[in-house]
Design an enzyme around this catalytic site. Sequence first.
Site, PDB file in Angstrom:
ATOM      1  NE  ARG A 189       2.878  79.281  58.375  1.00 26.92           N
ATOM      2  CZ  ARG A 189       1.962  78.849  58.591  1.00 26.92           C
ATOM      3  NH1 ARG A 189       1.422  79.577  59.773  1.00 26.92           N
ATOM      4  NH2 ARG A 189       0.753  78.451  57.978  1.00 26.92           N
ATOM      5  CG  HIS A 234       0.283  81.033  53.180  1.00 27.24           C
ATOM      6  ND1 HIS A 234       0.931  80.112  53.429  1.00 27.24           N
ATOM      7  CD2 HIS A 234      -0.906  81.364  54.105  1.00 27.24           C
ATOM      8  CE1 HIS A 234       0.242  79.050  54.286  1.00 27.24           C
ATOM      9  NE2 HIS A 234      -0.604  79.955  54.944  1.00 27.24           N
ATOM     10  CD  GLN A 271      -4.913  79.127  53.380  1.00 24.51           C
ATOM     11  OE1 GLN A 271      -4.785  79.043  54.211  1.00 24.51           O
ATOM     12  NE2 GLN A 271      -6.600  79.270  53.240  1.00 24.51           N
ATOM     13  CG  ASP A 295      -4.121  87.562  56.070  1.00 25.64           C
ATOM     14  OD1 ASP A 295      -4.872  86.540  56.621  1.00 25.64           O
ATOM     15  OD2 ASP A 295      -3.481  87.485  56.018  1.00 25.64           O
ATOM     16  CB  CYS A 325      -5.679  82.106  54.959  1.00 21.86           C
ATOM     17  SG  CYS A 325      -5.055  83.470  55.345  1.00 21.86           S
ATOM     18  NE  ARG A 355      -2.705  75.100  53.884  1.00 22.24           N
ATOM     19  CZ  ARG A 355      -2.728  75.664  54.187  1.00 22.24           C
ATOM     20  NH1 ARG A 355      -3.115  76.842  55.216  1.00 22.24           N
ATOM     21  NH2 ARG A 355      -1.127  75.536  54.954  1.00 22.24           N
TER      22      ARG A 355
HETATM   23  N1  NVA Z   1      -0.869  86.901  56.864  1.00 26.01           N
HETATM   24  C1  NVA Z   1      -0.617  86.118  57.722  1.00 26.01           C
HETATM   25  C2  NVA Z   1      -1.302  84.553  57.653  1.00 26.01           C
HETATM   26  C3  NVA Z   1      -1.258  83.575  57.813  1.00 26.01           C
HETATM   27  C4  NVA Z   1      -1.906  81.850  58.189  1.00 26.01           C
HETATM   28  C5  NVA Z   1       0.189  86.088  58.017  1.00 26.01           C
HETATM   29  O1  NVA Z   1       1.347  85.520  57.619  1.00 26.01           O
HETATM   30  O2  NVA Z   1       0.273  85.599  59.436  1.00 26.01           O
HETATM   31  N1   CP Z   2      -3.864  79.516  57.235  1.00 23.29           N
HETATM   32  C1   CP Z   2      -2.735  79.214  58.071  1.00 23.29           C
HETATM   33  O1   CP Z   2      -2.171  79.207  57.131  1.00 23.29           O
HETATM   34  O2   CP Z   2      -2.597  79.035  59.457  1.00 23.29           O
HETATM   35  P1   CP Z   2      -1.766  78.514  60.469  1.00 23.29           P
HETATM   36  O3   CP Z   2      -1.344  79.960  60.691  1.00 23.29           O
HETATM   37  O4   CP Z   2      -2.863  77.695  61.431  1.00 23.29           O
HETATM   38  O5   CP Z   2      -0.629  77.643  59.615  1.00 23.29           O
END
Ligand code: NVA
Ligand code: CP
Length: 303
Positions: free
Chosen positions: A105, A132, A135, A219, A259, A287
């Site tokens: 990540r 992502h 997801q 989101d 998500c 997930r």
């Molecule tokens: N769009 C959000 C998703 C978190 C799971 C982010 O990138 O922070």
């Molecule tokens: N939806 C998702 O990826 O959650 P986290 O940021 O908690 O991993």
Amino acid sequence: MAKVKHFLKLNDFNIDELSYLFERAAVIKENYKSYKKTWTLEDRTLVMIFEKASTRTRLSFEAGMNQMGGSSVYLNTRDSQLGRGEPVEDAAQVISRMSDVVMIRTYEQDIIERFAKNSRVPVINGLTNEFHPCQILADIFTYIEKRGTIKSKKVAWIGDSNNVCMTWLQAAELLDFELHVSTPKGYEVQLKDIDSKNNFFQHEDPMDAAKNADIVTTDVWTSMGFESENNERLKDFANWQVDKKMMDIAKKDALFMHCLPAHRGEEVTGEVIDGPQSIVWEEAENRLHVQKALLEYLLLGKQ
Ligand code: NVA
Ligand code: CP
């Protein structure tokens, strides 16, 4: 180096591979629910690298690996050499000599692409600024469980054209459903970023996007890495909240997806996310199941 299969974007997989993953995830989930072991990854090691925060991604990969007989190692930027400027290419060389699969990540997609180029083992995108894919695997699997095929359905995306939105777009192209996106001005999907416009529809008014939709999804207004824009975004996105009125204009049996983590009172009202059309907890749980299928497929191929 032999060619290694990675999962850096949803469209790294074709429709057959995605269909296989959904079928296999259903079997793995059923085994898990009936206390049957799926120990196909015995002695395998997953390394997870987090440059951003996570609850679901870390937990689902770590628990998933344990449940398949393997183990996982958690690294973050704060207390590994990754935060002290070791080149990502060097890190990839070393980490992939000590593990069987890597989940990352991070910020720019370019970082994960560079890592993958130098990795001896499969690399999975656990979220970048751009995409992502894990997801959306879970989201589509959840929809299929609830309603059957997503082909030809109408999905409404309300809010920011962020990493999750852009992955929904790839899914729309691959699985042939319509994605209707409504964002405030200045936050639109950049047409240069999409391969085909056949499945993509843009709307100024979020109610037009939501009209007759099978899924309404959204989101956070401010994704990780964009925190400095938060105050401005709170103002800009104020009319892009999914509320009961918006759900009422969608199909009668429409589902609400998110998500997570969510901000009640911002992108969604409590009434919607905690209401009868919301499937966010199943979405989060899935997930675990789809990523087990993904890990197994990348390491062992079809079972
Ligand atoms: N769009 C959000 C998703 C978190 C799971 C982010 O990138 O922070
Ligand atoms: N939806 C998702 O990826 O959650 P986290 O940021 O908690 O991993």
